[in-house]
Design a protein around this motif. Structure first.
Motif, PDB file in Angstrom:
ATOM      1  N   VAL A 248       0.858  -1.186   0.000  1.00  0.00           N
ATOM      2  CA  VAL A 248       0.000   0.000   0.000  1.00  0.00           C
ATOM      3  C   VAL A 248       0.896   1.238   0.000  1.00  0.00           C
ATOM      4  O   VAL A 248       1.888   1.298   0.727  1.00  0.00           O
ATOM      5  CB  VAL A 248      -0.923   0.010   1.229  1.00  0.00           C
ATOM      6  N   TRP A 249       0.550   2.217  -0.840  1.00  0.00           N
ATOM      7  CA  TRP A 249       1.352   3.437  -0.902  1.00  0.00           C
ATOM      8  C   TRP A 249       0.439   4.627  -1.190  1.00  0.00           C
ATOM      9  O   TRP A 249      -0.717   4.464  -1.595  1.00  0.00           O
ATOM     10  CB  TRP A 249       2.444   3.321  -1.967  1.00  0.00           C
ATOM     11  N   LEU A 250       0.968   5.817  -0.943  1.00  0.00           N
ATOM     12  CA  LEU A 250       0.196   7.045  -1.115  1.00  0.00           C
ATOM     13  C   LEU A 250       0.590   7.742  -2.399  1.00  0.00           C
ATOM     14  O   LEU A 250       1.774   8.032  -2.632  1.00  0.00           O
ATOM     15  CB  LEU A 250       0.406   7.987   0.069  1.00  0.00           C
ATOM     16  N   ASP A 251      -0.373   7.985  -3.245  1.00  0.00           N
ATOM     17  CA  ASP A 251      -0.210   8.780  -4.458  1.00  0.00           C
ATOM     18  C   ASP A 251      -0.850  10.131  -4.184  1.00  0.00           C
ATOM     19  O   ASP A 251      -2.028  10.339  -4.464  1.00  0.00           O
ATOM     20  CB  ASP A 251      -0.875   8.069  -5.638  1.00  0.00           C
ATOM     21  N   GLY A 252      -0.052  11.055  -3.611  1.00  0.00           N
ATOM     22  CA  GLY A 252      -0.638  12.295  -3.110  1.00  0.00           C
ATOM     23  C   GLY A 252      -1.451  11.971  -1.871  1.00  0.00           C
ATOM     24  O   GLY A 252      -0.923  11.503  -0.871  1.00  0.00           O
ATOM     25  N   LYS A 253      -2.752  12.162  -1.964  1.00  0.00           N
ATOM     26  CA  LYS A 253      -3.644  11.830  -0.855  1.00  0.00           C
ATOM     27  C   LYS A 253      -4.447  10.562  -1.132  1.00  0.00           C
ATOM     28  O   LYS A 253      -5.294  10.178  -0.320  1.00  0.00           O
ATOM     29  CB  LYS A 253      -4.594  12.994  -0.582  1.00  0.00           C
ATOM     30  N   VAL A 254      -4.165   9.925  -2.245  1.00  0.00           N
ATOM     31  CA  VAL A 254      -4.917   8.729  -2.634  1.00  0.00           C
ATOM     32  C   VAL A 254      -4.099   7.480  -2.289  1.00  0.00           C
ATOM     33  O   VAL A 254      -2.933   7.359  -2.659  1.00  0.00           O
ATOM     34  CB  VAL A 254      -5.219   8.741  -4.153  1.00  0.00           C
ATOM     35  N   ARG A 255      -4.705   6.559  -1.571  1.00  0.00           N
ATOM     36  CA  ARG A 255      -4.046   5.304  -1.229  1.00  0.00           C
ATOM     37  C   ARG A 255      -4.202   4.323  -2.394  1.00  0.00           C
ATOM     38  O   ARG A 255      -5.283   4.127  -2.924  1.00  0.00           O
ATOM     39  CB  ARG A 255      -4.652   4.697   0.038  1.00  0.00           C
ATOM     40  N   ARG A 256      -3.087   3.715  -2.783  1.00  0.00           N
ATOM     41  CA  ARG A 256      -3.108   2.762  -3.884  1.00  0.00           C
ATOM     42  C   ARG A 256      -2.435   1.461  -3.449  1.00  0.00           C
ATOM     43  O   ARG A 256      -1.680   1.429  -2.469  1.00  0.00           O
ATOM     44  CB  ARG A 256      -2.417   3.336  -5.110  1.00  0.00           C
ATOM     45  N   VAL A 257      -2.708   0.405  -4.194  1.00  0.00           N
ATOM     46  CA  VAL A 257      -2.160  -0.921  -3.891  1.00  0.00           C
ATOM     47  C   VAL A 257      -1.390  -1.429  -5.099  1.00  0.00           C
ATOM     48  O   VAL A 257      -1.880  -1.371  -6.230  1.00  0.00           O
ATOM     49  CB  VAL A 257      -3.282  -1.930  -3.530  1.00  0.00           C
ATOM     50  N   THR A 258      -0.174  -1.899  -4.857  1.00  0.00           N
ATOM     51  CA  THR A 258       0.609  -2.562  -5.892  1.00  0.00           C
ATOM     52  C   THR A 258       0.614  -4.051  -5.601  1.00  0.00           C
ATOM     53  O   THR A 258       1.043  -4.481  -4.522  1.00  0.00           O
ATOM     54  CB  THR A 258       2.059  -2.035  -5.916  1.00  0.00           C
ATOM     55  N   TRP A 259       0.137  -4.828  -6.547  1.00  0.00           N
ATOM     56  CA  TRP A 259       0.021  -6.272  -6.361  1.00  0.00           C
ATOM     57  C   TRP A 259       1.266  -6.980  -6.884  1.00  0.00           C
ATOM     58  O   TRP A 259       1.826  -6.593  -7.911  1.00  0.00           O
ATOM     59  CB  TRP A 259      -1.208  -6.803  -7.097  1.00  0.00           C
ATOM     60  N   PRO A 260       1.716  -8.013  -6.182  1.00  0.00           N
ATOM     61  CA  PRO A 260       2.860  -8.784  -6.694  1.00  0.00           C
ATOM     62  C   PRO A 260       2.468  -9.494  -7.981  1.00  0.00           C
ATOM     63  O   PRO A 260       1.453 -10.191  -8.038  1.00  0.00           O
ATOM     64  CB  PRO A 260       3.135  -9.793  -5.566  1.00  0.00           C
ATOM     65  N   THR A 261       3.247  -9.307  -9.025  1.00  0.00           N
ATOM     66  CA  THR A 261       2.906  -9.927 -10.296  1.00  0.00           C
ATOM     67  C   THR A 261       4.133  -9.976 -11.185  1.00  0.00           C
ATOM     68  O   THR A 261       5.248  -9.672 -10.753  1.00  0.00           O
ATOM     69  CB  THR A 261       1.766  -9.166 -10.999  1.00  0.00           C
ATOM     70  N   THR A 262       3.942 -10.344 -12.428  1.00  0.00           N
ATOM     71  CA  THR A 262       5.001 -10.359 -13.425  1.00  0.00           C
ATOM     72  C   THR A 262       4.604  -9.431 -14.551  1.00  0.00           C
ATOM     73  O   THR A 262       3.497  -9.531 -15.083  1.00  0.00           O
ATOM     74  CB  THR A 262       5.220 -11.789 -13.966  1.00  0.00           C
ATOM     75  N   ARG A 263       5.503  -8.519 -14.918  1.00  0.00           N
ATOM     76  CA  ARG A 263       5.219  -7.519 -15.947  1.00  0.00           C
ATOM     77  C   ARG A 263       6.146  -7.699 -17.135  1.00  0.00           C
ATOM     78  O   ARG A 263       7.287  -8.129 -16.986  1.00  0.00           O
ATOM     79  CB  ARG A 263       5.355  -6.113 -15.372  1.00  0.00           C
ATOM     80  N   LEU A 264       5.640  -7.342 -18.307  1.00  0.00           N
ATOM     81  CA  LEU A 264       6.422  -7.423 -19.536  1.00  0.00           C
ATOM     82  C   LEU A 264       6.584  -6.030 -20.123  1.00  0.00           C
ATOM     83  O   LEU A 264       5.616  -5.254 -20.190  1.00  0.00           O
ATOM     84  CB  LEU A 264       5.745  -8.333 -20.572  1.00  0.00           C
ATOM     85  N   SER A 265       7.806  -5.707 -20.521  1.00  0.00           N
ATOM     86  CA  SER A 265       8.073  -4.425 -21.165  1.00  0.00           C
ATOM     87  C   SER A 265       8.955  -4.656 -22.380  1.00  0.00           C
ATOM     88  O   SER A 265       9.559  -5.721 -22.536  1.00  0.00           O
ATOM     89  CB  SER A 265       8.748  -3.451 -20.187  1.00  0.00           C
ATOM     90  N   VAL A 266       9.027  -3.655 -23.242  1.00  0.00           N
ATOM     91  CA  VAL A 266       9.832  -3.740 -24.463  1.00  0.00           C
ATOM     92  C   VAL A 266      10.855  -2.625 -24.456  1.00  0.00           C
ATOM     93  O   VAL A 266      10.535  -1.474 -24.134  1.00  0.00           O
ATOM     94  CB  VAL A 266       8.946  -3.644 -25.723  1.00  0.00           C
TER      95      VAL A 266
END
Length: 341
Positions: A63-81
């Motif tokens: 859980v982290w704060l984006d300004g005053k908005v609480r957000r959740v980062t889920w453990p996962t696998t991401r793909l980028s190029v």
């Protein structure tokens, strides 16, 4: 069915993967892929559904704060190029994530689905293991594959590992069954200083990757971080006579085992790497003289911290784990060997 509307047609794409966890001693493998993602400014185009593959009591959401908005980062696998620079650019599909908790076959099939849709020609999986290797010597990196033809053409070892395996081994085996050429590169991390980060091991993986793919990788401050890491470990080891004596024993064993490597192919590889990095003589994948990597370089991140004080002579788990079995060089040089399934 996988739809990749936002991804352009790729040039000679290679899929490069690393997973945090059992196959990532010192966080070396995941750090190497993260470095490429930063330096070449990767753009994430897909993420696997965390609900399908992760136990959130093992890998908890953040859980982290984006300004005053609480957000959740889920453990996962991401793909980028990312696209490499130089005269002959090629695209890399970077796979970064945590070793899944469940449904490994489905996990691998989903990654191979992306590889098929993107026209990936080769899958390279990075791993790191704990071994009886001294921190004062070059990091051993072993390349293995299950494909005899690929082993012969790229100068790799054929995997003969038997025993427990991680997602690296399962993914390479899935590639073999799917007819996709696959290679694993394994760095050996000193078991007596296994705490992350280990920039020296990450640098060794990237150097071997350069040789394999014939591209020039911008290293940023990674070389300096690797030197600082070694100096820090030198200082800590010198404070403990037992550790210093143990390191000397490992050095003697390593030097004796590698005497034939002091000439021939080893010197040729180092000289070729020097030519690639020399201004104006960069070789495949390097920028023209007088030019930098332009958009492929960015400001370096925070400096890596030297590891904590080494422990005693007994091997200990780094939290990343290692593959049991035969070591990459000889019986006394590593407690855990590279695995390709």
């Amino acid at each position: 069915m996988i739809e990749l509307e936002g991804v352009p047609e790729l040039v000679d794409p290679v899929m490069l993967a690393a997973f945090e966890g059992w196959n990532d001693a010192g966080d070396a493998a995941s750090a190497a892929v993260a470095h490429l993602d930063r330096e070449w400014k990767g753009e994430v185009f897909a993420a696997l559904d965390a609900e399908d593959y992760y136990d959130f009591q093992v890998n908890r959401p953040q859980v982290w704060l984006d300004g005053k908005v609480r957000r959740v980062t889920w453990p996962t696998t991401r793909l980028s190029v990312v696209r490499t620079g130089g005269d002959k650019p090629r695209d890399l599909v970077l796979v970064r994530g945590i070793e899944p908790s469940m449904r490994w076959r489905s996990f691998c099939n989903e990654l191979l689905g992306f590889a098929h849709e993107l026209g990936v020609e080769l899958v390279v999986v990075l791993g790191a293991l704990l071994g009886d290797t001294p921190h004062t010597r070059p990091v051993p990196v072993t390349g293995v594959t299950s494909d005899p033809d690929l082993a012969a053409s790229l100068g790799l070892e054929e995997s003969r590992y038997e025993g427990p395996t991680g997602i690296v081994g399962i993914l390479q085996e899935a590639c073999t069954h799917a007819g996709v050429p696959a290679v694993s590169l394994w760095a050996a991390v000193p078991h007596y200083v296994s705490q992350p980060p280990n920039p020296k091991a990450a640098l060794a993986l990237l150097n071997r990757l350069e040789d394999l793919l014939e591209v020039r990788i911008p290293l940023g401050e990674l070389s300096e971080d690797a030197r600082a890491w070694q100096v820090g470990v030198d200082q800590l080891a010198a404070e403990d006579s037992e550790v210093a004596e143990y390191v000397q024993t490992l050095e003697e064993a390593r030097d004796t085992a590698e005497l034939p490597e002091a000439s021939g192919e080893a010197i040729a590889r180092e000289f070729e790497r020097y030519l690639r990095r020399r201004d104006g003589q960069g070789g495949p994948g390097s920028p023209p003289a007088g030019q930098d990597n332009g958009p492929y370089l960015r400001e370096p991140g925070p400096r890596a911290r030297p590891p904590r004080r080494p422990g005693g002579g007994q091997a200990k788990d780094s939290g990343a784990g290692s593959e049991p079995g035969n070591g990459p060089e000889d019986d006394h040089d590593a407690e855990a060997g590279p695995d390709s399934g």
